[in-house]
Motif scaffolding. Structure first.
Motif, PDB file in Angstrom:
ATOM      1  N   TRP A 175       0.798  -1.220   0.000  1.00  0.00           N
ATOM      2  CA  TRP A 175       0.000   0.000   0.000  1.00  0.00           C
ATOM      3  C   TRP A 175       0.842   1.287   0.000  1.00  0.00           C
ATOM      4  N   ARG A 176       2.119   1.208   0.295  1.00  0.00           N
ATOM      5  CA  ARG A 176       2.902   2.438   0.428  1.00  0.00           C
ATOM      6  C   ARG A 176       2.913   3.244  -0.864  1.00  0.00           C
ATOM      7  N   GLU A 177       3.104   2.594  -1.974  1.00  0.00           N
ATOM      8  CA  GLU A 177       3.202   3.320  -3.249  1.00  0.00           C
ATOM      9  C   GLU A 177       1.908   4.062  -3.556  1.00  0.00           C
ATOM     10  N   ALA A 178       0.758   3.403  -3.356  1.00  0.00           N
ATOM     11  CA  ALA A 178      -0.531   4.048  -3.642  1.00  0.00           C
ATOM     12  C   ALA A 178      -0.767   5.229  -2.715  1.00  0.00           C
ATOM     13  N   LEU A 179      -0.371   5.098  -1.451  1.00  0.00           N
ATOM     14  CA  LEU A 179      -0.553   6.200  -0.504  1.00  0.00           C
ATOM     15  C   LEU A 179       0.343   7.379  -0.851  1.00  0.00           C
ATOM     16  N   GLU A 180       1.588   7.066  -1.205  1.00  0.00           N
ATOM     17  CA  GLU A 180       2.516   8.148  -1.559  1.00  0.00           C
ATOM     18  C   GLU A 180       2.060   8.861  -2.818  1.00  0.00           C
ATOM     19  N   ALA A 181       1.575   8.094  -3.810  1.00  0.00           N
ATOM     20  CA  ALA A 181       1.165   8.697  -5.082  1.00  0.00           C
ATOM     21  C   ALA A 181       0.014   9.682  -4.891  1.00  0.00           C
ATOM     22  N   GLY A 182      -0.845   9.403  -3.940  1.00  0.00           N
ATOM     23  CA  GLY A 182      -1.985  10.282  -3.706  1.00  0.00           C
ATOM     24  C   GLY A 182      -1.760  11.310  -2.622  1.00  0.00           C
ATOM     25  N   GLY A 183      -0.548  11.345  -2.062  1.00  0.00           N
ATOM     26  CA  GLY A 183      -0.265  12.292  -1.002  1.00  0.00           C
ATOM     27  C   GLY A 183      -0.883  11.925   0.337  1.00  0.00           C
TER      28      GLY A 183
END
Length: 273
Positions: free
Chosen positions: A27-35
């Motif tokens: 989930w880290r990548e999706a969270l980072e991509a959306g701020g």
């Protein structure tokens, strides 16, 4: 953002000063991509969210990269302490346990939304504020909503029987949900019929073995009271016991014990509703 190389409870632990993130694998990548790895953004979303009318937590639904949705929750206190410590809690154990319980239940085939991230922020000596994000269980509606829209009592009993199969499975696997009610059992139509999930796992505990009849009895009575309080016209406790036991006569007899006193207690509670 600092990083703790240890991965605890299947989560990557990240630190931002006094804020600690437990981000579940994948989930880290999706969270980072959306701020969404910025706590201030969570706080803004929750401040502008519509009241849900449920429980003691603030809740918001948000979109993340890839088109999915998350449910953000902020833990808040109720009762007397709510006016004093609103969203501050002693220690962080209850929040880490909530994360562990959600993972354990899913691992044992009990349907509950996938946890995504837990955020802990120090709020003083040994005090914490906490937030959690879970994957939205799209299309899910509460048992209360399903019952309110049912055409007649046979349809309501059929819905109850479906939801109780999930409750029975949870109990057989040794999980104690101390606040089981018509709002935290969710149902939705699926390709193979209606499916059910349980939410609000804040104080759920793993007993380590199938629950004793008295624990099951207590959970059913709480669910029964919830139906009676919010909708009225609930079937009697004997019907709850029969539907839950699903043909196990010995279990049904144990669950019916003390029904007379439970009816008296319910009558007294009605005076306060």
């Amino acid at each position: 953002m600092g990083r703790d190389l240890a991965v605890r409870r299947g989560a990557e632990v990240l630190r931002q000063g006094r804020v600690e993130w437990h981000v579940l694998a994948g989930w880290r990548e999706a969270l980072e991509a959306g701020g969404w790895l910025e706590l201030t953004r969570w706080v803004r979303e929750l401040e502008t969210a519509r009241p849900t009318g449920r429980g003691r937590a603030s809740v918001a639904w948000v979109k993340v990269a890839g088109g999915g949705r998350l449910v953000l929750k902020r833990w808040c206190r109720g009762g007397l302490l709510g006016g004093l410590w609103r969203d501050r809690f002693l220690g962080r154990g209850r929040f880490l346990r909530a994360l562990e319980v959600a993972q354990a239940m899913r691992a044992r085939g009990i349907v509950t939304p996938e946890p995504v991230a837990l955020v802990l922020a120090r709020a003083g000596p040994c005090l914490y504020r906490a937030w959690m994000a879970s994957e939205a269980w799209e299309g899910g509606r509460s048992l209360r909503q399903w019952l309110a829209e049912a055409a007649d009592m046979p349809a309501r009993r059929a819905l109850l029987a479906e939801a109780l199969r999930l409750v029975r499975r949870m109990h057989d696997e040794g999980f104690v949900h101390p606040d089981l009610n018509v709002d935290n059992l969710l149902g939705r139509d699926g390709p193979q019929g209606r499916e059910w999930a349980v939410v609000d796992l804040d104080r759920v505990r793993a007993a380590g073995c199938p629950l004793a009849p008295w624990r099951r009895r207590r959970a059913l009575r709480r669910l029964h009271r919830s139906w009676e309080k919010h909708l009225g016209g609930a079937p009697d406790l004997a019907a709850f016991a029969e539907l839950y036991a699903a043909g196990d006569r010995a279990l049904a007899r144990r669950l019916r014990r003390g029904a007379r006193w439970a009816r008296v207690a319910l009558a007294l509670r009605r005076l306060r509703w």
